[in-house]
Design an enzyme around this catalytic site. Structure first.
Site, PDB file in Angstrom:
ATOM      1  N   PHE A 149      -2.502  -2.260  11.186  1.00  0.00           N
ATOM      2  CA  PHE A 149      -1.840  -2.924  12.269  1.00  0.00           C
ATOM      3  C   PHE A 149      -0.478  -3.489  12.212  1.00  0.00           C
ATOM      4  CE2 PHE A 149      -3.390  -6.805  10.441  1.00  0.00           C
ATOM      5  CZ  PHE A 149      -2.352  -7.641  10.898  1.00  0.00           C
ATOM      6  N   LYS A 173      -4.651   8.722  12.412  1.00  0.00           N
ATOM      7  CA  LYS A 173      -5.284   7.713  13.109  1.00  0.00           C
ATOM      8  C   LYS A 173      -4.756   6.367  12.984  1.00  0.00           C
ATOM      9  CE  LYS A 173      -8.113   4.943  12.201  1.00  0.00           C
ATOM     10  NZ  LYS A 173      -8.031   3.638  13.177  1.00  0.00           N
ATOM     11  N   GLU A 176      -6.213   0.700  15.470  1.00  0.00           N
ATOM     12  CA  GLU A 176      -6.811   0.727  17.103  1.00  0.00           C
ATOM     13  C   GLU A 176      -6.153  -0.599  17.690  1.00  0.00           C
ATOM     14  OE1 GLU A 176      -8.128   0.174  13.868  1.00  0.00           O
ATOM     15  OE2 GLU A 176     -10.422  -0.292  14.454  1.00  0.00           O
ATOM     16  N   SER A 226      -6.058  -2.588   3.744  1.00  0.00           N
ATOM     17  CA  SER A 226      -6.614  -3.672   2.920  1.00  0.00           C
ATOM     18  C   SER A 226      -7.393  -2.829   1.877  1.00  0.00           C
ATOM     19  CB  SER A 226      -7.534  -4.457   3.593  1.00  0.00           C
ATOM     20  OG  SER A 226      -8.667  -3.596   4.174  1.00  0.00           O
ATOM     21  N   CYS A 281       2.731  -6.621   3.854  1.00  0.00           N
ATOM     22  CA  CYS A 281       2.115  -6.227   2.575  1.00  0.00           C
ATOM     23  C   CYS A 281       3.175  -6.991   1.393  1.00  0.00           C
ATOM     24  CB  CYS A 281       1.711  -5.003   2.296  1.00  0.00           C
ATOM     25  SG  CYS A 281       3.057  -3.906   2.356  1.00  0.00           S
ATOM     26  N   GLU A 382      -5.914 -12.453  -0.532  1.00  0.00           N
ATOM     27  CA  GLU A 382      -4.980 -12.007   0.740  1.00  0.00           C
ATOM     28  C   GLU A 382      -5.156 -12.977   1.947  1.00  0.00           C
ATOM     29  OE1 GLU A 382      -4.453  -8.034   2.252  1.00  0.00           O
ATOM     30  OE2 GLU A 382      -2.212  -8.326   1.944  1.00  0.00           O
TER      31      GLU A 382
HETATM   32  P1  NAD Z   1      -7.439  -2.569   7.566  1.00  0.00           P
HETATM   33  O1  NAD Z   1      -7.982  -2.146   6.086  1.00  0.00           O
HETATM   34  O2  NAD Z   1      -8.511  -3.300   8.120  1.00  0.00           O
HETATM   35  O3  NAD Z   1      -7.370  -1.098   8.285  1.00  0.00           O
HETATM   36  C1  NAD Z   1      -6.416  -0.009   8.099  1.00  0.00           C
HETATM   37  C2  NAD Z   1      -7.157   1.044   8.669  1.00  0.00           C
HETATM   38  O4  NAD Z   1      -8.119   1.522   8.267  1.00  0.00           O
HETATM   39  C3  NAD Z   1      -7.110   1.016  10.084  1.00  0.00           C
HETATM   40  O5  NAD Z   1      -6.694   2.374  10.666  1.00  0.00           O
HETATM   41  C4  NAD Z   1      -8.596   0.777  10.384  1.00  0.00           C
HETATM   42  O6  NAD Z   1      -9.044   1.297  11.625  1.00  0.00           O
HETATM   43  C5  NAD Z   1      -9.261   1.454   9.232  1.00  0.00           C
HETATM   44  N1  NAD Z   1     -10.491   0.774   8.967  1.00  0.00           N
HETATM   45  C6  NAD Z   1     -10.809  -0.528   8.907  1.00  0.00           C
HETATM   46  N2  NAD Z   1     -12.057  -0.716   8.695  1.00  0.00           N
HETATM   47  C7  NAD Z   1     -12.369   0.411   8.236  1.00  0.00           C
HETATM   48  C8  NAD Z   1     -13.927   0.752   7.764  1.00  0.00           C
HETATM   49  N3  NAD Z   1     -14.786   0.031   7.352  1.00  0.00           N
HETATM   50  N4  NAD Z   1     -13.908   2.335   7.453  1.00  0.00           N
HETATM   51  C9  NAD Z   1     -13.208   2.925   7.462  1.00  0.00           C
HETATM   52  N5  NAD Z   1     -11.704   2.700   8.120  1.00  0.00           N
HETATM   53  C10 NAD Z   1     -11.448   1.462   8.382  1.00  0.00           C
HETATM   54  O7  NAD Z   1      -6.225  -3.311   7.531  1.00  0.00           O
HETATM   55  P2  NAD Z   1      -5.297  -4.119   8.662  1.00  0.00           P
HETATM   56  O8  NAD Z   1      -5.845  -5.369   8.848  1.00  0.00           O
HETATM   57  O9  NAD Z   1      -4.994  -2.943   9.698  1.00  0.00           O
HETATM   58  O10 NAD Z   1      -4.136  -4.036   7.652  1.00  0.00           O
HETATM   59  C11 NAD Z   1      -3.727  -5.227   7.039  1.00  0.00           C
HETATM   60  C12 NAD Z   1      -3.824  -4.845   5.652  1.00  0.00           C
HETATM   61  O11 NAD Z   1      -3.035  -3.744   5.175  1.00  0.00           O
HETATM   62  C13 NAD Z   1      -3.466  -6.002   4.642  1.00  0.00           C
HETATM   63  O12 NAD Z   1      -4.560  -5.975   3.640  1.00  0.00           O
HETATM   64  C14 NAD Z   1      -1.992  -5.378   4.102  1.00  0.00           C
HETATM   65  O13 NAD Z   1      -1.788  -6.066   2.579  1.00  0.00           O
HETATM   66  C15 NAD Z   1      -2.427  -4.099   3.989  1.00  0.00           C
HETATM   67  N6  NAD Z   1      -1.026  -3.336   3.899  1.00  0.00           N
HETATM   68  C16 NAD Z   1      -0.696  -2.654   2.743  1.00  0.00           C
HETATM   69  C17 NAD Z   1       0.438  -2.049   2.871  1.00  0.00           C
HETATM   70  C18 NAD Z   1       0.735  -1.485   1.582  1.00  0.00           C
HETATM   71  O14 NAD Z   1       1.753  -0.872   1.327  1.00  0.00           O
HETATM   72  N7  NAD Z   1       0.409  -1.750   0.308  1.00  0.00           N
HETATM   73  C19 NAD Z   1       1.256  -2.132   3.976  1.00  0.00           C
HETATM   74  C20 NAD Z   1       0.982  -2.554   4.983  1.00  0.00           C
HETATM   75  C21 NAD Z   1      -0.326  -3.316   5.091  1.00  0.00           C
END
Ligand code: NAD
Length: 497
Positions: A149, A173, A176, A226, A281, A382
């Site tokens: 997000f 994808k 959401e 994450s 991040c 985090e």
């Molecule tokens: P998230 O892991 O909750 O979601 C990321 C994606 O995975 C979304 O599209 C979501 O719909 C999907 N997802 C969520 N739960 C899932 C599951 N159980 N099974 C399959 N798919 C699932 O992350 P977020 O809250 O949207 O974003 C924040 C996180 O992203 C933080 O941890 C941040 O550090 C990380 N991030 C990392 C970078 C990087 O370059 N390393 C860059 C941006 C964000």
């Protein structure tokens, strides 16, 4: 109520499922849209269209593909205000920051305009007598992206312009929580001349993600999010024989040396810890105060944190906007409660902030902890909010060890005037992106972005040269043309003469 559907084969598509997600404006707490949450059937349809489009798109010359990307770049620039407002409306970050993130995505599009240069390959004449050999990089097929997000435009733009410029087709994808900006980008890409089916978006949750991991026609998966989900993606995409890069979470440390320019360090830390409400991040969430600098550092930062202007992202005077959802706000507040219980000193407490006229928005003021210890959960985990922890250490070696022992290794910085300390830090630190007197060392588009340790599962970083390698596979051809000389069968390993 605004309804966001899917985008498949060049048009909006309502999909087979009635499942919907709610999208709120974080500044007001008001629901403004609904998004369709797709099914396996929807994902499989998008992949089928992308697979069909691959046959012709991969045959379009690199230069012609680059021309489409170039028009796309132009359209993003022309529509940047509207795109930025879509980010602010669904994510909450302040307008100028949202615009900056769009531009960092645009820079990847600019890099992708030069793709013919990157796809040239290598040629050697006469690897053996009258034998030539060359290597070329070819596209993989259908690639997929799953994005978080916090950068609703930039992170998808690390992926799809690169993959598509290399000759692949793509299914995204997005998160959401804030899909509108990338839906608009898909329409602009079509307007730029991208053939239908080359770029598709299936909105959804875990159901669509699992369908991506299982679909046999997807060759590669790029993920950002994450760490637990990154690991899940890495394991399952690999199990299903896909190429995968999965970028995870972070806990970035900023080392403040006693000899540094403290004004510069404090200003750098303020932007890096509280910009985008800490939902980056590459946010610096730990300040490592070395030697005797701790008291002065905390003194100077606390005044600035107290003065932080928190407000809606569209208010030009706001320095920090709300968090993305009510649930995330509760989670971040929960971590501040936990820090107090764990015994850290809460120097600035932003939990009780109230904004007149925006009482239902998801706001929290900047929070600052001092005397945080490495066994505390607020240090290890985090938080992803505007919470900065100060850890005090005796010397440089202790700072280095602290960072190298942490499970994450996304970004880090050091503030110092000592060239030896800066160089040793860059050389010894086990982190993917390092800043020396630079608070957020995000590589530009023609370098590549990625962390170490549990911040990235896979081999290749994103965009830049590593992005080209990820979205292409190497083929090496060795050839000899009949020259009248006939050779006899050879039963030993050929060696070049
Ligand atoms: P998230 O892991 O909750 O979601 C990321 C994606 O995975 C979304 O599209 C979501 O719909 C999907 N997802 C969520 N739960 C899932 C599951 N159980 N099974 C399959 N798919 C699932 O992350 P977020 O809250 O949207 O974003 C924040 C996180 O992203 C933080 O941890 C941040 O550090 C990380 N991030 C990392 C970078 C990087 O370059 N390393 C860059 C941006 C964000």
């Amino acid at each position: 109520m605004n309804l966001i559907e899917h985008y498949i084969d060049g048009k909006s598509f309502s999909g087979s499922s009635e499942k919907k997600g709610k999208i709120f404006n974080p500044a007001t707490g008001k629901q403004e849209s609904e998004v369709k949450l797709g099914s396996k059937v929807d994902l499989d349809l998008a992949v089928e269209k992308a697979k069909k489009a691959f046959d012709s798109w991969s045959n379009v010359t690199p230069l012609q593909r680059a021309r489409v990307i170039f028009k796309f770049k132009d359209l993003i620039e022309k529509n940047s205000d509207e795109l930025t407002k879509l980010i602010v409306k669904e994510h909450g970050k302040v307008y100028e920051d949202a615009k900056g993130s769009l531009i960092r995505g645009l820079e990847v599009v600019e890099f992708a305009c030069g793709i013919p240069q990157m796809l040239k390959g290598e040629f050697t004449e006469n690897v053996g007598t009258n034998i030539d050999s060359w290597s070329t990089r070819q596209p993989l097929g259908v690639c997929a992206g799953i994005t978080p997000f916090n950068f609703p435009a930039m992170v998808p733009m690390w992926m799809f312009p690169m993959a598509i410029a290399c000759g692949n087709t793509f299914v995204l994808k997005p998160s959401e929580k804030d899909p509108s900006c990338v839906m608009k980008l898909a329409n602009l890409f079509k307007e730029a001349g991208l053939p239908d089916g080359v770029f598709n978006i299936v909105n959804g949750d875990k159901e669509v993600v699992d369908a991506i991991l299982e679909n046999k026609d997807i060759s590669a998966v790029s993920f950002v999010g994450s760490t637990p989900i990154a690991k899940y993606i890495y394991e399952n995409a690999a199990k299903n024989e896909k190429r995968v890069q999965a970028l995870g979470g972070a806990k970035n440390h900023c080392v403040v040396m006693p000899d540094c320019d403290l004004d510069q360090a404090v200003n750098g830390l303020m932007g890096a810890a509280y910009g985008s409400a800490g939902e980056r991040c590459m946010a610096q969430s730990v300040a490592v105060a070395v030697g005797n600098i701790g008291d002065e550092l905390v003194n100077q930062i606390s005044k600035k944190v107290e003065a932080l202007k928190v407000g809606p992202g569209m208010d030009k005077t706001s320095e920090m906007g709300p968090l993305v959802t009510k649930e995330h706000l509760e989670r971040v507040k929960g971590y501040v409660d936990l820090g107090v219980k764990e015994g850290a000193k809460l120097v600035v407490d932003g939990r009780e902030i109230k904004l007149q006229g925006y009482e239902n928005g998801y706001y929290i003021g900047g929070c600052l902890f001092d005397h945080v210890k490495k066994d505390m959960r607020i240090y290890k985990e985090e938080i992803f909010g505007p919470v900065l922890s100060v850890v005090r250490v005796k010397n440089f070696d202790e700072a280095l060890q602290l960072i190298n022992d942490h499970e994450f290794g996304n970004g880090t910085s050091i503030y110092t005037r000592d060239g030896d300390a800066g160089r040793t830090f860059a050389n010894k630190i086990k982190v993917g992106m390092v800043g020396i007197n630079i608070p957020i060392p995000v590589p530009v588009a023609y370098h590549s972005f990625g962390g170490w340790k549990r911040s990235l599962f896979g081999d290749q970083h994103m965009h830049g040269p590593e992005g080209v390698r990820f979205y292409t596979k190497l083929k090496t051809i060795t050839s000899r043309w009949p020259s009248g000389l006939r050779s006899n069968p050879e039963f030993v390993m050929p060696v070049m003469k």
